[in-house]
Design an enzyme around this catalytic site. Structure first.
Site, PDB file in Angstrom:
ATOM      1  N   TYR A 101       0.849  -1.200   0.000  1.00 38.26           N
ATOM      2  CA  TYR A 101       0.000   0.000   0.000  1.00 38.26           C
ATOM      3  C   TYR A 101       0.880   1.243   0.000  1.00 38.26           C
ATOM      4  O   TYR A 101       1.839   1.332   0.780  1.00 38.26           O
ATOM      5  CB  TYR A 101      -0.899   0.015   1.246  1.00 38.26           C
ATOM      6  CG  TYR A 101      -1.628   1.327   1.423  1.00 38.26           C
ATOM      7  CD1 TYR A 101      -2.875   1.539   0.845  1.00 38.26           C
ATOM      8  CD2 TYR A 101      -1.047   2.377   2.137  1.00 38.26           C
ATOM      9  CE1 TYR A 101      -3.525   2.756   0.975  1.00 38.26           C
ATOM     10  CE2 TYR A 101      -1.689   3.606   2.268  1.00 38.26           C
ATOM     11  CZ  TYR A 101      -2.929   3.780   1.691  1.00 38.26           C
ATOM     12  OH  TYR A 101      -3.571   4.996   1.810  1.00 38.26           O
ATOM     13  N   GLU A 188      -3.868   7.455  -3.804  1.00 36.83           N
ATOM     14  CA  GLU A 188      -3.566   6.153  -3.197  1.00 36.83           C
ATOM     15  C   GLU A 188      -3.312   5.112  -4.266  1.00 36.83           C
ATOM     16  O   GLU A 188      -4.009   5.079  -5.289  1.00 36.83           O
ATOM     17  CB  GLU A 188      -4.786   5.646  -2.419  1.00 36.83           C
ATOM     18  CG  GLU A 188      -4.870   6.095  -0.992  1.00 36.83           C
ATOM     19  CD  GLU A 188      -6.061   5.445  -0.286  1.00 36.83           C
ATOM     20  OE1 GLU A 188      -7.132   5.287  -0.911  1.00 36.83           O
ATOM     21  OE2 GLU A 188      -5.911   5.095   0.887  1.00 36.83           O
TER      22      GLU A 188
END
Lengths: 378, 290
Positions: A101, A188
């Site tokens: 991530y 993101e």
């Protein structure tokens, strides 16, 4: 402004971050066509402005073009959290070795853009942050220096990420360049994938743009999709109102975001539920109030309207004139409870004298009255 | 006494020749504010509302003692205007403009915080007022009476209502500061509490917070450790749904951060009573000041 995954990936690619090849399909046959071009495993993903697509059945794998057609047919038209899927991204499948991530958000506490990094990718990062906060690294970036490659390398090591260090660090540096370059408020990559062959690829991306800075990006403005937003929110924004559709039955109009929020709180406290948040802003004239009433009353959920005005720069008599125009044009088909105070309060009361609008001296009394006029507490 | 501004404060207006700037300069002058000059790049040499207009803040500070600047410059140039005032040595900079690109504010706030002796308030704020002495903002001066309650708020209209209620009840306001509704602002609640703590004319402080961020939690931590005076709290947006921006860019609940529950718990921990309505604010102040 929210971007779709495919739009976000186009931006990341422009900044040099590797993304899997992919194309948009509006029909199942288009999806089949794209899949046959790639001739391999593809992933078909609903393009809607909401999270939780996977859980809702909006993301499926297909091994053949025919399977791609079937899966796309299942996803197109799917209702995901109230958003109807009108297009799907057909992307080349990846052979995934690891899922990480990487995200950047604006952090109010450090007052900086914060890089968040975790080797637990591919899952809801908020859950990771809640369950294992140590698994999520947070790094505030100096706005005058930016994210330098050495910082990015140190962070990759700190996060315990395996794979090509330079490629991983490069993605982070470029993600920050993209963030600043397009004036994002959120950017993101989840998951950031390491493939079997060691490539670093952004397999999914989410970008939210800072509305205040959109004027600097005329190329990004057309990416806004009105049909993906609530039609009343679009109409209200055309009038320049700050409007949020809510799930109750009392329309709320006020001046100043704080006062409108307070009014929603009061409605709830008194046992009712607001249908919307609508701020007419400071210094509103009669026509603005009239337009606000038009927007709020277009909502079929609205059974009554609560107008709460504290006159400062906004003059209460202008508000009254807007209400009177709506009355004269027969627009006010639902009960209206009003509370006005402050600048030109007496003039407003005089104007509304004898008119079928209910005036109350305090916000609490007006809230209670509109709740009882619209069917009482729930 | 008061904090930040008083009857002797000399003020310049950046953006004085614009519509908003001119309108509010006149209102500030009527409220007693000593406006000594204006600044609009390219319009130096003119006179506006009886005061000279300069091209740069530097020229204004060369000709006048400048204690504070208030900025009405349009959003694209607003952060630059704040930096100009800070670099010209203006100790108090009030940024009224709304809609400023967030990353402009990230840079400007970082730079100004690193400077000594400059305080930035805002942006996207109504400004501040020491009633009957100095108004450095866009609030209606008529609802503010001189008094003994310090008021800090993230909102505009809720501030005016609260100030009016406290004024009508006879307590009045020592100084009121609207810190602004944006996620990145120059001054937060906890920056201002120490000033009220030391101000002999402030007998109690009202904190009007709202959902989003953690400024209220930080303020509660300060109150618990250091505050010598009663503090009363208020939280706006308690009924707001998660993830939706409620007018103010800063009023958004992200995950577990910014929730009313977190703010109410922090206030409870610091023994700060929380008013459910604006009328309750007055009652809670009454219970503490008599």
């Amino acid at each position: 402004m929210n971007l779709h995954e495919y739009q976000a990936k186009e931006i990341l690619a422009k900044y040099g971050i590797p993304v899997p090849p992919g194309k948009i399909a509006f029909t199942a046959d288009e999806a089949k066509q794209i899949a046959s071009e790639y001739g391999d495993l593809v992933v078909i993903k609903a393009q809607v402005h909401t999270g939780g697509r996977g859980k809702a059945g909006g993301v499926k794998l297909a091994r053949t073009p025919e399977e791609a057609r079937e899966k796309a047919a299942q996803i197109l038209g799917l209702n995901i959290n109230g958003f109807i899927t009108k297009k799907v991204l057909v992307a080349k499948g990846l052979h995934i070795a690891k899922e990480y991530y990487a995200g950047m958000i604006l952090d109010r506490v450090s007052q900086r853009v914060v890089l968040m990094l975790s080797k637990e990718g591919g899952v809801d990062i908020e859950e990771v942050a809640a369950a294992r906060p140590q698994a999520l690294i947070k790094y505030p970036i100096d706005p005058h220096k930016g994210l330098r490659p050495f910082e990015a390398r140190e962070l990759v090591k700190r996060a315990g990420m395996e794979g090509n260090l330079n490629k991983l660090a490069d993605v982070l540096v470029k993600l920050y360049q993209a963030y600043v370059g397009i004036d994002a408020s959120t950017a993101e990559i989840n998951p950031l994938v390491i493939t079997d062959s060691g490539e670093v690829v952004a397999a999914d991306a989410k970008i939210v743009l800072d509305d205040n800075a959109l004027y600097r990006h005329p190329d990004l403005t057309p990416l806004r999709e009105f049909e993906a937003e609530h039609p009343l929110e679009v109409e209200a924004s055309n009038y320049g109102f700050s409007y949020v559709k809510l799930d109750g039955n009392i329309g709320v109009i006020g001046n100043g975001a704080g006062l409108v929020m307070y009014t929603l709180d009061l409605v709830q406290r008194c046992g009712g539920k607001a249908a919307n948040f609508l701020d007419i802003g400071g210094g509103a004239k009669a026509d603005i109030v009239y337009n606000a009433l038009k927007v709020v009353l277009k909502d079929p959920d609205v059974k009554g309207v609560f107008i709460n005005i504290f006159g400062g720069i906004t003059r209460a008599d202008e508000v009254a004139k807007g209400v009177i125009r709506a009355l004269d044009e027969g627009l006010l088909t639902k009960p209206v409870a009003m509370r006005v105070a402050g600048t030109a309060e007496e003039e407003a009361k005089a104007l509304l004298q004898g008119r079928p609008v209910y005036m109350y001296p305090t916000s609490v009394e007006a809230a209670k009255a509109i709740i009882s006029m619209t069917g009482g507490t729930k | 006494m008061s904090i930040l501004v008083n009857k002797d404060t000399q003020v310049i207006v950046q953006g004085i020749t614009g519509r908003e700037g001119a309108f509010h300069t006149e209102a500030m002058m009527k409220a007693g504010t000593k406006v000594v000059a204006g600044v609009t790049p390219g319009k130096g040499g003119q006179t506006m509302l009886g005061v000279p207009v300069y091209d740069t803040v530097k020229e204004a500070t060369n000709h006048h003692r400048v204690d504070a600047s208030i900025i009405f410059v349009p959003a694209p140039a607003a952060a630059d205007a704040a930096l100009e005032a800070a670099h010209a040595g203006v100790p108090l900079v009030v940024l009224i403009t709304e809609g400023i690109p967030t990353l402009d504010m990230v840079k400007a706030v970082a730079e100004i915080k690193a400077m000594q002796n400059v305080r930035l308030i805002g942006g996207n704020c109504p400004g501040l007022i020491t009633p009957e002495e100095c108004k450095l903002g866009i609030m209606p001066a008529s609802v503010f009476k001189k008094g003994r309650v310090g008021l800090i708020s993230r909102s505009g209209t809720v501030t005016y209502e609260t100030a009016k209620a406290l004024s009508d009840a006879g307590y009045g306001i020592s100084t009121c500061i609207g810190i602004g509704g944006d996620p990145i602002i120059g001054t937060t609640f906890k920056d201002l509490l120490p000033l009220f703590n030391e101000d002999p004319e402030t007998h109690a402080v009202v904190l009007c917070g709202e959902i989003g961020g953690s400024d209220e939690e930080d303020a509660a931590a300060y109150v618990k450790e250091h505050m010598k005076k009663p503090v009363v709290g208020f939280i706006g947006g308690r009924s707001a749904p998660k993830g939706k921006k409620m007018g103010h860019a800063g009023a958004i609940i992200m995950g577990s951060v910014g929730t009313p529950e977190s703010k109410l718990a922090a206030f409870a921990e610091a023994n700060i009573p929380v008013a459910d309505t604006i009328d309750d604010i007055v009652e809670l102040v009454r219970a503490r000041l008599g």
